[in-house]
Write a protein that holds these residues in place. Sequence first.
Motif, PDB file in Angstrom:
ATOM      1  N   ASN A  30       0.829  -1.209   0.000  1.00 52.77           N
ATOM      2  CA  ASN A  30       0.000   0.000   0.000  1.00 52.77           C
ATOM      3  C   ASN A  30       0.864   1.259   0.000  1.00 52.77           C
ATOM      4  O   ASN A  30       0.560   2.239  -0.699  1.00 52.77           O
ATOM      5  CB  ASN A  30      -0.912   0.012   1.225  1.00 52.77           C
ATOM      6  CG  ASN A  30      -2.150  -0.857   1.023  1.00 52.77           C
ATOM      7  OD1 ASN A  30      -2.462  -1.207  -0.121  1.00 52.77           O
ATOM      8  ND2 ASN A  30      -2.823  -1.212   2.098  1.00 52.77           N
TER       9      ASN A  30
ATOM     10  N   ASP B  93       4.746   6.384   5.228  1.00 50.15           N
ATOM     11  CA  ASP B  93       5.165   6.792   3.878  1.00 50.15           C
ATOM     12  C   ASP B  93       4.920   8.284   3.707  1.00 50.15           C
ATOM     13  O   ASP B  93       4.271   8.896   4.561  1.00 50.15           O
ATOM     14  CB  ASP B  93       4.387   5.994   2.823  1.00 50.15           C
ATOM     15  CG  ASP B  93       2.918   6.262   2.863  1.00 50.15           C
ATOM     16  OD1 ASP B  93       2.515   7.414   2.582  1.00 50.15           O
ATOM     17  OD2 ASP B  93       2.125   5.309   3.221  1.00 50.15           O
TER      18      ASP B  93
ATOM     19  N   LEU C 263      -4.171   9.876   4.390  1.00 49.10           N
ATOM     20  CA  LEU C 263      -5.517   9.299   4.430  1.00 49.10           C
ATOM     21  C   LEU C 263      -6.542  10.391   4.713  1.00 49.10           C
ATOM     22  O   LEU C 263      -6.492  11.052   5.765  1.00 49.10           O
ATOM     23  CB  LEU C 263      -5.594   8.244   5.544  1.00 49.10           C
ATOM     24  CG  LEU C 263      -4.554   7.134   5.462  1.00 49.10           C
ATOM     25  CD1 LEU C 263      -4.430   6.413   6.802  1.00 49.10           C
ATOM     26  CD2 LEU C 263      -4.915   6.144   4.372  1.00 49.10           C
TER      27      LEU C 263
ATOM     28  N   LEU D 254     -11.395   2.433   5.899  1.00 53.46           N
ATOM     29  CA  LEU D 254     -10.136   1.758   5.578  1.00 53.46           C
ATOM     30  C   LEU D 254     -10.165   0.234   5.757  1.00 53.46           C
ATOM     31  O   LEU D 254      -9.712  -0.519   4.900  1.00 53.46           O
ATOM     32  CB  LEU D 254      -9.056   2.354   6.493  1.00 53.46           C
ATOM     33  CG  LEU D 254      -7.656   2.492   5.962  1.00 53.46           C
ATOM     34  CD1 LEU D 254      -7.635   3.179   4.602  1.00 53.46           C
ATOM     35  CD2 LEU D 254      -6.826   3.311   6.954  1.00 53.46           C
TER      36      LEU D 254
ATOM     37  N   PHE E  94     -13.075  -2.415   0.290  1.00 51.48           N
ATOM     38  CA  PHE E  94     -12.986  -0.959   0.108  1.00 51.48           C
ATOM     39  C   PHE E  94     -11.639  -0.647  -0.557  1.00 51.48           C
ATOM     40  O   PHE E  94     -10.577  -0.979  -0.028  1.00 51.48           O
ATOM     41  CB  PHE E  94     -13.081  -0.221   1.439  1.00 51.48           C
ATOM     42  CG  PHE E  94     -12.768   1.248   1.313  1.00 51.48           C
ATOM     43  CD1 PHE E  94     -13.681   2.120   0.702  1.00 51.48           C
ATOM     44  CD2 PHE E  94     -11.540   1.763   1.727  1.00 51.48           C
ATOM     45  CE1 PHE E  94     -13.379   3.468   0.541  1.00 51.48           C
ATOM     46  CE2 PHE E  94     -11.236   3.105   1.554  1.00 51.48           C
ATOM     47  CZ  PHE E  94     -12.154   3.963   0.970  1.00 51.48           C
ATOM     48  N   THR E  95     -11.747  -0.053  -1.706  1.00 49.23           N
ATOM     49  CA  THR E  95     -10.503   0.284  -2.414  1.00 49.23           C
ATOM     50  C   THR E  95     -10.694   1.586  -3.196  1.00 49.23           C
ATOM     51  O   THR E  95     -11.813   1.905  -3.628  1.00 49.23           O
ATOM     52  CB  THR E  95     -10.054  -0.854  -3.351  1.00 49.23           C
ATOM     53  OG1 THR E  95      -8.830  -0.472  -3.978  1.00 49.23           O
ATOM     54  CG2 THR E  95     -11.100  -1.181  -4.424  1.00 49.23           C
ATOM     55  N   THR E  96      -9.639   2.337  -3.330  1.00 46.53           N
ATOM     56  CA  THR E  96      -9.686   3.552  -4.163  1.00 46.53           C
ATOM     57  C   THR E  96      -8.911   3.331  -5.449  1.00 46.53           C
ATOM     58  O   THR E  96      -8.748   4.230  -6.263  1.00 46.53           O
ATOM     59  CB  THR E  96      -9.086   4.752  -3.404  1.00 46.53           C
ATOM     60  OG1 THR E  96      -7.756   4.419  -3.032  1.00 46.53           O
ATOM     61  CG2 THR E  96      -9.905   5.113  -2.195  1.00 46.53           C
ATOM     62  N   LYS E  97      -8.398   2.112  -5.548  1.00 43.47           N
ATOM     63  CA  LYS E  97      -7.531   1.817  -6.698  1.00 43.47           C
ATOM     64  C   LYS E  97      -8.368   1.416  -7.918  1.00 43.47           C
ATOM     65  O   LYS E  97      -9.487   0.912  -7.770  1.00 43.47           O
ATOM     66  CB  LYS E  97      -6.535   0.723  -6.322  1.00 43.47           C
ATOM     67  CG  LYS E  97      -5.556   1.241  -5.265  1.00 43.47           C
ATOM     68  CD  LYS E  97      -4.738   0.148  -4.642  1.00 43.47           C
ATOM     69  CE  LYS E  97      -4.014   0.722  -3.422  1.00 43.47           C
ATOM     70  NZ  LYS E  97      -3.382  -0.317  -2.632  1.00 43.47           N
TER      71      LYS E  97
ATOM     72  N   GLY F 101      -6.548  -3.219  -7.064  1.00 41.44           N
ATOM     73  CA  GLY F 101      -6.628  -3.812  -5.715  1.00 41.44           C
ATOM     74  C   GLY F 101      -7.981  -4.430  -5.469  1.00 41.44           C
ATOM     75  O   GLY F 101      -8.970  -4.080  -6.122  1.00 41.44           O
ATOM     76  N   LEU F 102      -8.015  -5.364  -4.514  1.00 40.77           N
ATOM     77  CA  LEU F 102      -9.282  -6.028  -4.167  1.00 40.77           C
ATOM     78  C   LEU F 102      -9.974  -5.334  -3.004  1.00 40.77           C
ATOM     79  O   LEU F 102     -11.135  -5.612  -2.710  1.00 40.77           O
ATOM     80  CB  LEU F 102      -9.014  -7.485  -3.774  1.00 40.77           C
ATOM     81  CG  LEU F 102      -8.600  -8.439  -4.890  1.00 40.77           C
ATOM     82  CD1 LEU F 102      -8.114  -9.745  -4.292  1.00 40.77           C
ATOM     83  CD2 LEU F 102      -9.748  -8.674  -5.852  1.00 40.77           C
ATOM     84  N   GLY F 103      -9.226  -4.512  -2.300  1.00 44.06           N
ATOM     85  CA  GLY F 103      -9.806  -3.870  -1.095  1.00 44.06           C
ATOM     86  C   GLY F 103      -9.888  -4.821   0.073  1.00 44.06           C
ATOM     87  O   GLY F 103     -10.701  -4.646   0.970  1.00 44.06           O
TER      88      GLY F 103
ATOM     89  N   LEU G 184      -6.175  -4.562   3.943  1.00 47.87           N
ATOM     90  CA  LEU G 184      -6.204  -4.034   5.309  1.00 47.87           C
ATOM     91  C   LEU G 184      -7.216  -4.790   6.183  1.00 47.87           C
ATOM     92  O   LEU G 184      -6.952  -5.028   7.361  1.00 47.87           O
ATOM     93  CB  LEU G 184      -6.535  -2.544   5.294  1.00 47.87           C
ATOM     94  CG  LEU G 184      -5.403  -1.655   4.782  1.00 47.87           C
ATOM     95  CD1 LEU G 184      -5.838  -0.196   4.749  1.00 47.87           C
ATOM     96  CD2 LEU G 184      -4.152  -1.807   5.647  1.00 47.87           C
TER      97      LEU G 184
HETATM   98  P1  ADP Z   1      -6.274  -2.346  -1.843  1.00 53.37           P
HETATM   99  O1  ADP Z   1      -4.861  -2.063  -1.624  1.00 53.37           O
HETATM  100  O2  ADP Z   1      -6.537  -3.605  -2.625  1.00 53.37           O
HETATM  101  O3  ADP Z   1      -7.090  -1.195  -2.356  1.00 53.37           O
HETATM  102  P2  ADP Z   1      -6.353  -2.270   0.987  1.00 53.37           P
HETATM  103  O4  ADP Z   1      -7.362  -2.795   1.992  1.00 53.37           O
HETATM  104  O5  ADP Z   1      -4.997  -2.700   1.220  1.00 53.37           O
HETATM  105  O6  ADP Z   1      -6.900  -2.651  -0.444  1.00 53.37           O
HETATM  106  O7  ADP Z   1      -6.429  -0.712   1.013  1.00 53.37           O
HETATM  107  C1  ADP Z   1      -7.691  -0.053   0.979  1.00 53.37           C
HETATM  108  C2  ADP Z   1      -7.529   1.398   0.605  1.00 53.37           C
HETATM  109  O8  ADP Z   1      -6.884   2.138   1.606  1.00 53.37           O
HETATM  110  C3  ADP Z   1      -6.709   1.632  -0.573  1.00 53.37           C
HETATM  111  O9  ADP Z   1      -7.434   1.490  -1.800  1.00 53.37           O
HETATM  112  C4  ADP Z   1      -6.262   3.077  -0.368  1.00 53.37           C
HETATM  113  O10 ADP Z   1      -7.222   4.002  -0.821  1.00 53.37           O
HETATM  114  C5  ADP Z   1      -6.155   3.214   1.120  1.00 53.37           C
HETATM  115  N1  ADP Z   1      -4.747   3.109   1.553  1.00 53.37           N
HETATM  116  C6  ADP Z   1      -4.140   2.035   2.067  1.00 53.37           C
HETATM  117  N2  ADP Z   1      -2.855   2.330   2.425  1.00 53.37           N
HETATM  118  C7  ADP Z   1      -2.654   3.622   2.117  1.00 53.37           C
HETATM  119  C8  ADP Z   1      -1.523   4.496   2.255  1.00 53.37           C
HETATM  120  N3  ADP Z   1      -0.335   4.099   2.737  1.00 53.37           N
HETATM  121  N4  ADP Z   1      -1.677   5.799   1.817  1.00 53.37           N
HETATM  122  C9  ADP Z   1      -2.861   6.196   1.303  1.00 53.37           C
HETATM  123  N5  ADP Z   1      -3.965   5.433   1.176  1.00 53.37           N
HETATM  124  C10 ADP Z   1      -3.860   4.138   1.568  1.00 53.37           C
END
Ligand code: ADP
Length: 604
Positions: free
Chosen positions: A502, A532, A537, A545, A550-553, A558-560, A563
Amino acid sequence: MTQRHAQRSLALMLTVILAAALTLSFIGFKVSEGTSLAYLADRGRQRLDLYETSLEREIDKYAFFPATLGLERDVVDLLVNGGEDQRRRINRYLSELNKRAGSLSIYVLDSRGHVIAASNWDQPDSFIGEDLSYRPYFHDAMAKRTGRFFGIGTTRGQPGYYLASPILVDEHAMGVAVVKVSLEQLETSWSTVEAPVLVTDENGVVILASVPSWKFTTLTPLSEERRRDLAQSLHYNARPLPPLGLKSLGVVGFGADEIVQLVRPEAEASQAFPVSGLFLSQSAPLRGTDWRLTVLSPFGDLRTMAWLNAALAAAGGVILGVAMIALYQLRVRTWERLRAREALQRAHDELERKVEERTRTLKEAQDELVHAGKLAVIGQMSAGLAHELNQPLAALHTLSDNAVKFMQRGLPGEAESNLKLISELVTHMGTLTSQLKSFARKSTGMPRPVDVRRSMENALFFLDRRLSQRSIRPEIDVEPDDLAVLADANRLEQILVNLLANAIDAVEGVEEPRLHLSVRRDGARVRIEVRDNGPGLSQSVRSRLFEPFFTTKDSGGGLGLGLAISAGIARDFGGSLSALDIDDGGALFVLELPSALASETIDA
Ligand code: ADP
């Protein structure tokens, strides 16, 4: 409870109460009547004895009179020789004797039954010369028996008791001496007693009674024939002899006592005792006579008392019935409550079982997801891995080809150095695949001491290609160096890979990307921070989160799940995963896990 059911049980209850009341009232009545009757019988028996002795005493007082008269020489002389002088003397003597004894009359009969001397010789209704041979006492005495007879005088119509004795000369009955006594004295004393008393003679005729009007009635109706006979003998001097009117209602005790009903005219009600109603009749024979003495003890309020006691017992029965029902209902309710509690317990057990089952299913699903997550990472990495492996493979190809050529050219030194390079490359590739294998493996989940630094290095190794592609040099800061946590090496690596991946994604496009890893002991816990300098966030992202999916990708990015899975794993080991936004931009993820002693660390 349905209405029908309620009505039925109400009817049942009423029946029970009614039955209890009826039974108890019956018993109450019987017991009360029984004891009262026994008491009445006792008292009656005592009275009977008392009256009997007093009557016998009264009769006995005169019993010896005629016998002594038979011993008088003058009397015998008169019978044998006659003589007017003698007769006059005897008459006077009898008159004097009668006065002193208080008897009604004393007289002497000759062998034919004619009165030859009498105490009332000088009275207008004198017996002298009267023929009394028809009197049974005369015949009895002439047969040398003591004659006793109750009768009504024919002259004056005076009732009395006749006692007769033979006058014997040389064992020969020459005449009869008679004493007539009145028992009225006794009667008058009886009139004050509490219960009617009466004496019946051998014909069942009442000859003495404490109620004057009862005299010369019969206890049992006389037959016409008997009535005629009695009229002829002038026994009762032509009295009509109506029945007294006693009706037997049954025998009690050992048969001697009888319950009788008596209905008499109002005129008699002036007595000190009741003359109508129910009585306990008790009788006994009078010694030396054919008579019977009868005492009638009035029931009075005996029956009323019995009914009263029956009513009391019935009330008791109702109370008992109600108490029984109440007790029964209490038991039923207690039973129902017990059953309800059991049912509740069963439901609770069932729920617990279901929860356990769901938890297990969830855990399995989670495990599956962890596994799937890993595979997703591997998928992402596969392109890189292919590159990673293709390079050394191509190198191996060249190196081995050249080694063969060197050997053919007789250059063993060059060939040897090539072979060494090949060996190093193979070792490197082996490390790579073994890491991959251990990552893909499903973990058993039992927490064991895990060296944090090693897990961290393994995780970084996975991401090595992505890091170098973006020229990121992670800063690692572990203090002290051998910190260990209680977890599972694979799972810890999984979390770290997620967090690091991430972070790498986050610093995409950042001019000077930075990644900082720090591990510190915090009491009984170990705190692992991944920081990082990406965009950080936002509030809305932070609130969701840890939601699965839940994903913003972008799609495919990403699968969301990363985390969500990571937080779940941290919780499984009694730790936590949280995210913080930091002031100078970027994100900070904090993983806390229970600390383990480094010496117990087992190699993953
Ligand atoms: P994925 O990585 O598949 O999207 P995650 O559960 O790992 O799923 O993360 C969920 C969301 O959290 C990400 O899509 C992102 O928007 C946010 N995120 C996670 N880690 C970070 C980070 N280090 N900086 C900014 N946003 C983050």
